[in-house]
Design a protein around this motif. Structure first.
Motif, PDB file in Angstrom:
ATOM      1  N   ALA A 186      98.952  52.452 -36.538  1.00 60.26           N
ATOM      2  CA  ALA A 186     100.312  52.235 -36.554  1.00 60.26           C
ATOM      3  C   ALA A 186     100.415  50.804 -36.735  1.00 60.26           C
ATOM      4  O   ALA A 186     101.540  50.406 -37.565  1.00 60.26           O
ATOM      5  N   ALA A 187      99.624  49.890 -36.206  1.00 56.45           N
ATOM      6  CA  ALA A 187      99.863  48.497 -36.681  1.00 56.45           C
ATOM      7  C   ALA A 187      99.126  48.001 -37.982  1.00 56.45           C
ATOM      8  O   ALA A 187      99.070  46.862 -38.374  1.00 56.45           O
ATOM      9  N   GLY A 188      98.561  49.096 -38.742  1.00 61.17           N
ATOM     10  CA  GLY A 188      98.165  48.623 -39.810  1.00 61.17           C
ATOM     11  C   GLY A 188      96.652  48.118 -40.041  1.00 61.17           C
ATOM     12  O   GLY A 188      96.372  47.638 -40.766  1.00 61.17           O
ATOM     13  N   ALA A 189      95.908  48.820 -38.978  1.00 62.47           N
ATOM     14  CA  ALA A 189      94.554  48.332 -38.832  1.00 62.47           C
ATOM     15  C   ALA A 189      93.650  49.501 -39.375  1.00 62.47           C
ATOM     16  O   ALA A 189      94.131  50.546 -39.484  1.00 62.47           O
ATOM     17  N   ARG A 190      92.382  49.020 -39.769  1.00 64.26           N
ATOM     18  CA  ARG A 190      91.472  50.143 -40.315  1.00 64.26           C
ATOM     19  C   ARG A 190      90.698  50.564 -38.862  1.00 64.26           C
ATOM     20  O   ARG A 190      90.195  49.616 -38.269  1.00 64.26           O
ATOM     21  N   VAL A 191      90.672  51.832 -38.635  1.00 60.67           N
ATOM     22  CA  VAL A 191      89.958  52.355 -37.617  1.00 60.67           C
ATOM     23  C   VAL A 191      88.929  53.092 -37.707  1.00 60.67           C
ATOM     24  O   VAL A 191      88.545  54.119 -38.157  1.00 60.67           O
ATOM     25  N   PHE A 192      87.888  52.489 -37.026  1.00 63.54           N
ATOM     26  CA  PHE A 192      86.545  52.994 -36.731  1.00 63.54           C
ATOM     27  C   PHE A 192      86.471  53.581 -35.328  1.00 63.54           C
ATOM     28  O   PHE A 192      86.627  53.040 -34.420  1.00 63.54           O
ATOM     29  N   ALA A 193      85.915  54.918 -35.207  1.00 61.97           N
ATOM     30  CA  ALA A 193      86.281  55.703 -33.689  1.00 61.97           C
ATOM     31  C   ALA A 193      84.977  56.392 -33.557  1.00 61.97           C
ATOM     32  O   ALA A 193      84.467  57.024 -34.312  1.00 61.97           O
ATOM     33  N   THR A 194      84.337  56.374 -32.380  1.00 64.25           N
ATOM     34  CA  THR A 194      83.185  57.081 -31.894  1.00 64.25           C
ATOM     35  C   THR A 194      83.744  58.134 -31.065  1.00 64.25           C
ATOM     36  O   THR A 194      84.554  57.943 -30.189  1.00 64.25           O
ATOM     37  N   ALA A 195      83.117  59.301 -31.318  1.00 62.93           N
ATOM     38  CA  ALA A 195      83.387  60.448 -30.307  1.00 62.93           C
ATOM     39  C   ALA A 195      82.414  61.629 -30.837  1.00 62.93           C
ATOM     40  O   ALA A 195      81.864  61.628 -31.771  1.00 62.93           O
ATOM     41  N   SER A 196      82.176  62.877 -29.889  1.00 69.76           N
ATOM     42  CA  SER A 196      81.536  63.636 -30.369  1.00 69.76           C
ATOM     43  C   SER A 196      82.079  64.330 -31.365  1.00 69.76           C
ATOM     44  O   SER A 196      83.306  64.644 -31.813  1.00 69.76           O
ATOM     45  N   ALA A 197      81.185  64.941 -32.362  1.00 73.68           N
ATOM     46  CA  ALA A 197      81.538  65.865 -33.508  1.00 73.68           C
ATOM     47  C   ALA A 197      82.557  66.763 -33.487  1.00 73.68           C
ATOM     48  O   ALA A 197      83.600  66.835 -34.366  1.00 73.68           O
ATOM     49  N   ASP A 198      82.704  67.381 -32.370  1.00 71.09           N
ATOM     50  CA  ASP A 198      83.727  68.481 -31.973  1.00 71.09           C
ATOM     51  C   ASP A 198      85.187  68.011 -31.950  1.00 71.09           C
ATOM     52  O   ASP A 198      85.999  68.519 -32.048  1.00 71.09           O
ATOM     53  N   LYS A 199      85.141  66.711 -31.602  1.00 75.84           N
ATOM     54  CA  LYS A 199      86.384  65.811 -31.301  1.00 75.84           C
ATOM     55  C   LYS A 199      87.025  65.244 -32.609  1.00 75.84           C
ATOM     56  O   LYS A 199      88.032  64.520 -32.672  1.00 75.84           O
ATOM     57  N   HIS A 200      86.229  65.173 -33.620  1.00 73.91           N
ATOM     58  CA  HIS A 200      86.571  64.171 -34.873  1.00 73.91           C
ATOM     59  C   HIS A 200      87.799  64.687 -35.673  1.00 73.91           C
ATOM     60  O   HIS A 200      88.642  63.826 -36.074  1.00 73.91           O
ATOM     61  N   ASP A 201      88.101  65.970 -35.550  1.00 78.78           N
ATOM     62  CA  ASP A 201      89.354  66.285 -36.334  1.00 78.78           C
ATOM     63  C   ASP A 201      90.610  65.779 -35.513  1.00 78.78           C
ATOM     64  O   ASP A 201      91.652  65.399 -36.160  1.00 78.78           O
ATOM     65  N   ALA A 202      90.519  65.924 -34.425  1.00 82.66           N
ATOM     66  CA  ALA A 202      91.447  65.421 -33.166  1.00 82.66           C
ATOM     67  C   ALA A 202      91.578  64.008 -33.494  1.00 82.66           C
ATOM     68  O   ALA A 202      92.774  63.257 -33.628  1.00 82.66           O
ATOM     69  N   CYS A 244      94.896  61.494 -34.955  1.00 88.21           N
ATOM     70  CA  CYS A 244      95.347  60.152 -34.267  1.00 88.21           C
ATOM     71  C   CYS A 244      95.375  58.913 -35.212  1.00 88.21           C
ATOM     72  O   CYS A 244      95.985  57.907 -34.806  1.00 88.21           O
ATOM     73  N   GLY A 245      94.577  59.106 -36.084  1.00 91.87           N
ATOM     74  CA  GLY A 245      94.762  57.762 -37.165  1.00 91.87           C
ATOM     75  C   GLY A 245      93.367  57.155 -37.635  1.00 91.87           C
ATOM     76  O   GLY A 245      93.418  56.116 -38.390  1.00 91.87           O
ATOM     77  N   ALA A 246      92.168  57.718 -37.172  1.00 91.24           N
ATOM     78  CA  ALA A 246      91.107  57.205 -37.310  1.00 91.24           C
ATOM     79  C   ALA A 246      90.805  57.196 -38.869  1.00 91.24           C
ATOM     80  O   ALA A 246      90.801  58.332 -39.629  1.00 91.24           O
ATOM     81  N   ASP A 247      90.392  56.304 -39.457  1.00 87.30           N
ATOM     82  CA  ASP A 247      89.617  56.127 -40.903  1.00 87.30           C
ATOM     83  C   ASP A 247      88.230  56.541 -40.891  1.00 87.30           C
ATOM     84  O   ASP A 247      88.005  57.269 -42.023  1.00 87.30           O
ATOM     85  N   VAL A 248      87.400  56.170 -40.080  1.00 89.39           N
ATOM     86  CA  VAL A 248      85.765  56.352 -40.044  1.00 89.39           C
ATOM     87  C   VAL A 248      85.721  57.073 -38.593  1.00 89.39           C
ATOM     88  O   VAL A 248      85.763  56.305 -37.655  1.00 89.39           O
ATOM     89  N   CYS A 249      85.156  58.148 -38.559  1.00 83.77           N
ATOM     90  CA  CYS A 249      84.681  58.881 -37.442  1.00 83.77           C
ATOM     91  C   CYS A 249      83.307  58.837 -37.171  1.00 83.77           C
ATOM     92  O   CYS A 249      82.476  59.119 -38.148  1.00 83.77           O
ATOM     93  N   ILE A 250      82.502  58.514 -36.015  1.00 82.55           N
ATOM     94  CA  ILE A 250      81.277  58.306 -35.830  1.00 82.55           C
ATOM     95  C   ILE A 250      80.756  59.261 -34.748  1.00 82.55           C
ATOM     96  O   ILE A 250      81.370  59.187 -33.746  1.00 82.55           O
TER      97      ILE A 250
END
Length: 331
Positions: free
Chosen positions: A163-179, A183-189
């Motif tokens: 929402a603040a206009g940042a590029r978001v990298f996010a780590t999570a298990s693969a089964d949570k990537h869609d969720a 929420c706004g993640a640009d790159v899921c790891i």
């Protein structure tokens, strides 16, 4: 009133339903009939004995956040009245039908939200805002790496950063990537199969990210530091990986002019927590009202089933908040 207490430290089974007296109202307090109670990682630690028997000033009962309806107000309360729908952070005692909350740590629930939705807001969003914006000073156009992005604070942090206009990298298990993408993640790891440091380096052409929000601790420390760009900031919010010593690449810290912060809410003085709540409210209550950011609820349990809620959190399978509902399961 019904509440959850424990006679000893241990597993979820030590949490038992019991009858206790309602909390006494102090001059700055609201007495709130709880509609939803947030379950937090700090509750797990308290149950296991990590904090001893400290009550942090408000109650021997555990629990840090509530949403509900005001039933009484203290003599020095300003801005709230009986019947108001409120959410906020307490110094303990939320695992009950009634809680008292200092009105300076309470927020009025936007009309567009239910009280159950409101129960999933205060602790995670206030913590995420404090880490990313008050401490790390995340700016529009910057990039942020958020670990444990499927959890309560992590999913809130992803939303606020997006929402603040940042590029978001996010780590999570693969089964949570869609969720997490929702929420706004640009790159899921996928932290189980990918090296987040390598992904960040590849995606930023070696520059690194401006901010890291970490909940893991020692096993991530060196890679977190090496993932930061020049002038980068890292905030440590939790130690899910344990408090063991970890290597620190001091040359990277020095020559990239990095800053590292630590933050925790439960043990902070009341005036500090009040300021944290107020900073979040001033910036983001409007975004909650218009749907720009939203509470993420994983699951709900009756208050008497607090042990099951703790087991859910300890399983690591939740995406977003786990809530206790005092009215659930009543005849």
């Amino acid at each position: 009133m019904q509440a959850i207490d424990m006679d000893e430290f241990g597993g979820p089974e030590v949490l038992v339903a019991c009858e206790v007296a309602a909390p006494q109202l102090r001059p700055h307090d609201l007495l709130v009939r709880n509609a939803a109670i947030g379950v937090n990682r700090a509750d797990i630690l308290q149950r296991k004995g990590a904090f001893g028997r400290a009550n942090f000033g408000d109650s021997e009962l555990m629990g840090l956040e509530i949403a509900g309806t005001v039933e009484a107000v203290g003599a020095q309360v300003q801005g709230f009245a009986v019947g108001d729908r409120v959410m906020g952070i307490v110094g303990g005692g939320s695992y009950a039908e009634l809680s008292r909350i200092d009105h300076r740590m309470a927020m009025k629930v936007p009309d567009q939200l239910t009280l159950i939705e409101a129960g999933a807001i205060a602790e995670v969003f206030v913590t995420a805002h404090e880490a990313m914006f008050h401490l790390a000073r995340l700016q529009p156009g910057e990039s942020v790496l958020i670990h444990a992005a499927g959890g309560g604070v992590g999913s809130a942090a992803v939303q606020l950063a997006h929402a603040a206009g940042a590029r978001v990298f996010a780590t999570a298990s693969a089964d949570k990537h869609d969720a997490v993408r929702g929420c706004g993640a640009d790159v899921c790891i996928d932290y189980r199969s990918q090296d987040f440091q390598a992904v960040v380096a590849e995606q930023t052409a070696g520059k690194g990210v401006d901010v890291v929000i970490d909940f893991i601790g020692p096993s991530y420390l060196e890679r977190n530091v090496r993932s930061l760009a020049v002038g980068g900031r890292m905030v440590v919010v939790g130690l899910l990986g344990g408090p063991a010593p970890a290597p620190m690449p001091l040359d990277v810290l020095l020559y990239r002019h990095l800053q590292i912060f630590g933050t925790v809410m439960k043990s902070r003085p009341p005036e500090v927590k009040q300021a944290m709540v107020q900073r979040f409210a001033q910036r983001w209550l409007g975004a909650l009202a218009d749907g720009t950011i939203r509470p993420v609820i994983d699951s709900t349990y009756a208050l008497a089933d607090a042990a099951a809620a703790h087991r859910r959190m300890e399983s690591g399978r939740n995406v977003g908040k786990i809530l206790l509902l005092p009215e659930a399961g009543k005849g």
